[in-house]
Design a protein around this motif. Structure first.
Motif, short mmCIF file in Angstrom:
data_model
loop_
_atom_site.label_atom_id
_atom_site.label_comp_id
_atom_site.label_asym_id
_atom_site.label_seq_id
_atom_site.Cartn_x
_atom_site.Cartn_y
_atom_site.Cartn_z
N MET A 277 -52.62 -68.27 15.82
CA MET A 277 -51.56 -67.32 15.42
C MET A 277 -51.01 -66.61 16.65
N LYS A 278 -49.72 -66.49 16.74
CA LYS A 278 -49.08 -65.82 17.86
C LYS A 278 -49.15 -64.31 17.66
N LEU A 279 -49.60 -63.59 18.70
CA LEU A 279 -49.67 -62.14 18.65
C LEU A 279 -48.27 -61.56 18.88
N GLN A 280 -47.83 -60.73 17.98
CA GLN A 280 -46.49 -60.16 18.04
C GLN A 280 -46.57 -58.67 17.77
N GLU A 281 -46.03 -57.86 18.67
CA GLU A 281 -46.05 -56.42 18.50
C GLU A 281 -44.92 -55.99 17.58
N THR A 282 -45.23 -55.09 16.67
CA THR A 282 -44.25 -54.61 15.70
C THR A 282 -44.25 -53.09 15.69
N ILE A 283 -43.22 -52.53 15.05
CA ILE A 283 -43.07 -51.08 14.91
C ILE A 283 -43.17 -50.74 13.43
N LEU A 284 -44.08 -49.84 13.10
CA LEU A 284 -44.19 -49.35 11.73
C LEU A 284 -43.68 -47.91 11.69
N CYS A 285 -42.76 -47.63 10.79
CA CYS A 285 -42.21 -46.29 10.68
C CYS A 285 -42.13 -45.88 9.22
N SER A 286 -42.15 -44.57 9.02
CA SER A 286 -42.01 -44.00 7.69
C SER A 286 -40.86 -43.01 7.73
N SER A 287 -39.96 -43.13 6.77
CA SER A 287 -38.78 -42.27 6.74
C SER A 287 -38.76 -41.47 5.44
N ALA A 288 -38.15 -40.31 5.50
CA ALA A 288 -38.03 -39.43 4.33
C ALA A 288 -36.58 -38.98 4.20
N ALA A 289 -36.18 -38.75 2.97
CA ALA A 289 -34.80 -38.33 2.71
C ALA A 289 -34.59 -36.89 3.13
N GLN A 290 -33.43 -36.62 3.72
CA GLN A 290 -33.05 -35.26 4.07
C GLN A 290 -32.43 -34.57 2.86
N SER A 291 -32.16 -33.29 3.02
CA SER A 291 -31.58 -32.53 1.90
C SER A 291 -30.20 -33.06 1.51
N SER A 292 -29.49 -33.63 2.48
CA SER A 292 -28.15 -34.14 2.20
C SER A 292 -28.14 -35.63 1.88
N THR A 293 -29.33 -36.26 1.83
CA THR A 293 -29.42 -37.70 1.60
C THR A 293 -29.84 -37.96 0.16
N VAL A 294 -29.20 -38.94 -0.44
CA VAL A 294 -29.52 -39.33 -1.81
C VAL A 294 -30.50 -40.50 -1.77
N GLY A 295 -31.56 -40.43 -2.58
CA GLY A 295 -32.52 -41.52 -2.65
C GLY A 295 -33.82 -41.18 -1.92
N LEU A 296 -34.69 -42.18 -1.86
CA LEU A 296 -36.00 -42.02 -1.25
C LEU A 296 -36.07 -42.80 0.06
N GLY A 297 -37.02 -42.41 0.89
CA GLY A 297 -37.23 -43.10 2.15
C GLY A 297 -38.05 -44.36 1.95
N THR A 298 -38.44 -44.97 3.06
CA THR A 298 -39.20 -46.22 3.03
C THR A 298 -40.25 -46.23 4.13
N VAL A 299 -41.19 -47.14 3.99
CA VAL A 299 -42.11 -47.52 5.07
C VAL A 299 -41.68 -48.91 5.50
N ALA A 300 -41.28 -49.07 6.75
CA ALA A 300 -40.71 -50.33 7.21
C ALA A 300 -41.45 -50.84 8.44
N LEU A 301 -41.42 -52.17 8.57
CA LEU A 301 -42.02 -52.84 9.72
C LEU A 301 -40.91 -53.59 10.45
N HIS A 302 -40.73 -53.28 11.74
CA HIS A 302 -39.65 -53.86 12.54
C HIS A 302 -40.20 -54.72 13.66
N ASP A 303 -39.45 -55.74 14.02
CA ASP A 303 -39.77 -56.54 15.20
C ASP A 303 -39.53 -55.71 16.45
N PHE A 304 -40.47 -55.71 17.36
CA PHE A 304 -40.37 -54.85 18.53
C PHE A 304 -39.23 -55.28 19.46
N GLN A 305 -39.00 -56.57 19.58
CA GLN A 305 -38.01 -57.06 20.54
C GLN A 305 -36.58 -56.97 20.01
#
Length: 503
Positions: free
Chosen positions: A1-29
């Protein structure tokens, strides 16, 4: 298996934002989204993860700020795996490195400690007078560190929190780090086993403090021109980053060069002189200040370092993730997928082998992708108890997940013959035993004993001769000294008598 670095982030909705945030995994490159887990709205310090390995699948925990709910996600599913009802709303959460224990803090200053695999509530106690802002486990999981609005950082021994004989007593902290004057905002634990490790703490009082847990003492205070909300520490503890809400990220090096008395440059550690050692950031000249400062231009909510500590990741309240090159402080790329939301959690990790839609065929059975999830079993999580129950704790059985063996693609076990196996076993396990019969072994052993006994007798004989020579030399030397002394004494007496007769 090829080792690949990723970014995990958690986002939250602001007072002016409609909806909910997410937990996302992004490709580092490239910044491309590899996976997205929705229906969450976790704030700062309200996300905890256990990374997946080739033997066990990890999980993501997010506590919701507006309700007493804990969402559980697994990397093998893009939906919520479990919703846990909590005894009260949590203000922060933490999981140890092995994923065995989970701790949660509340706005009333209370801390809960659960076991993830059984859901047992091992302890809950009033740890602070005000809201608990951040919780951190040490790298070995032996200590839990809490920071609160009451400006106190408390260090708790996990073994004492789990001790059944102490359940009816109020937990006493291992130590209290109480040099801050305003609410504590972030805590970072250094490498090393508890208590032989160091800790960084930040506060609204514009300071970052470096502590030594083994001596329970303050080593150095770094004073900044603004309040500090989040920290990132190099794994080798060479430098750390301190971020302010106004968008300023300061790099503080813990080693510096100075001129040696004998010429040339030498490296020395920065700080360490105790309470009186205060390093003020901002008093340097403009050139030095520019080398240390990264101006993001937006309010910073979280920071993290890459696995190699060569890149800095900065999350903002506007939903942007900036990636900077640490040596040059140059902005390399920006991930704007979560624009309009606030980034509450940010970290880097290797790409999970059981990630949904990206499961590697190396972990499949018989090259059947449908069985991939069975090869990487998920770390079990049971709904957490809301009250302590002594009976459940006493009836608790220790459980360990034993993963299925993974066939190595580099060696075929069917070609390993039984005879070759026994030969290798004799070589590695019994390398000193000869290969001939037991009768020959006994006779060889007796012969060897006889040779050693004869050698001992010869050595004793030589030792006796050496003692005789030593005694003879000693007697000869003593006699010569005694006779010479007597002769010199008699000659001196005669000379003295002659002198007296002349008088």
């Amino acid at each position: 298996m090829k080792l690949q670095e990723t970014i995990l982030c958690s986002s939250a909705a602001q007072s002016s934002t409609v909806g909910l945030g997410t937990v996302a995994l992004h490709d580092f490159q490239t910044g491309a989204t590899l996976a997205s887990f929705k229906q969450t709205n976790a704030g700062p310090h309200c996300t905890a993860i256990l990374e997946s390995t080739s033997m066990e699948g990890g999980f993501v925990l997010t506590c919701q700020p507006d309700k007493s709910i804990l969402n559980v996600y697994h990397f093998q599913k893009d939906q919520i795996s479990l919703k846990i009802v909590l005894p009260e709303k949590l203000s922060c959460i933490a999981v140890d490195r092995r994923g065995d224990m989970c701790a949660g803090g509340t706005a009333q200053g209370r801390i809960y400690l659960w076991e993830t695999s059984s859901g047992i509530l091992y302890n809950s106690w009033d740890a602070h007078y005000r809201q608990v802002n951040v919780l951190r486990f040490t790298n070995d999981g032996d200590a839990l560190i809490s920071g609160s609005d009451d400006s106190v950082v408390s260090v708790w021994s996990v073994s004492r929190l789990l001790d059944g004989d102490l359940q009816n007593e109020l937990p006493v902290p291992f130590c209290m780090l109480s040099d801050h004057t305003l609410p504590v905002t972030d805590i970072v634990c250094g490498v090393g086993l508890f208590p032989n490790c160091r800790v960084l703490t930040s506060s609204v009082d514009h300071s970052v403090k470096l502590w030594d847990l083994s001596s329970k003492s303050l080593l150095t205070t770094f004073q900044f021109p603004q309040s500090i909300t989040c920290l990132a520490w190099d794994i080798t503890e060479r430098f750390f980053f301190a971020a302010s809400p106004n968008g300023s990220v300061h790099q503080m090096n813990l080693f510096r060069q100075r001129e040696s008395k004998f010429g040339g440059q030498v490296m020395e550690a920065v700080g360490g002189a105790g309470v009186t050692d205060i390093i003020r950031v901002g008093d340097e000249n403009d050139e030095t200040r520019k080398k240390r400062l990264i101006s993001v231009g937006q309010s910073v909510s979280t920071v993290a370092l890459s696995l190699t500590s060569s890149l800095l990741l900065v999350g903002t309240t506007e939903g942007l993730i900036h990636i900077y090159d640490i040596p040059s402080h140059q902005l390399l790329r920006t991930i704007s997928t979560h624009k309009g939301f606030s980034i509450g959690y940010l970290c880097t990790m290797l790409k999970p082998p059981d990630l949904i839609g990206h499961i590697s065929l190396d972990f499949t059975i018989g090259n059947n992708a449908a069985d991939a999830k069975d090869v990487v079993p998920v770390k079990p999580i049971i709904p957490f108890q809301r009250m302590r129950d002594a009976k459940t704790r006493e009836a608790h059985d220790i459980a360990m997940l034993l993963p299925k063996p993974i066939e190595s693609p580099y060696y075929d076990v069917t070609t390993y013959e039984e005879e070759a196996f026994h030969q290798d076993h004799a070589f590695f396990v019994k390398p000193l035993l000869p290969t001939h019969s037991s009768e020959t072994d006994v006779s060889a052993l007796k012969s060897r004993v006889s040779e050693l006994e004869g050698e001992v007798e010869r050595l004793r004989e030589h030792l006796g001769k050496a003692k005789g020579v030593n005694d003879a030399i000693w007697d000869t030397v003593v006699k010569q000294l005694v006779v010479g002394k007597n002769v010199s004494s008699s000659e001196g007496d005669e000379e003295l008598a002659r002198k007296r007769s002349r008088i």
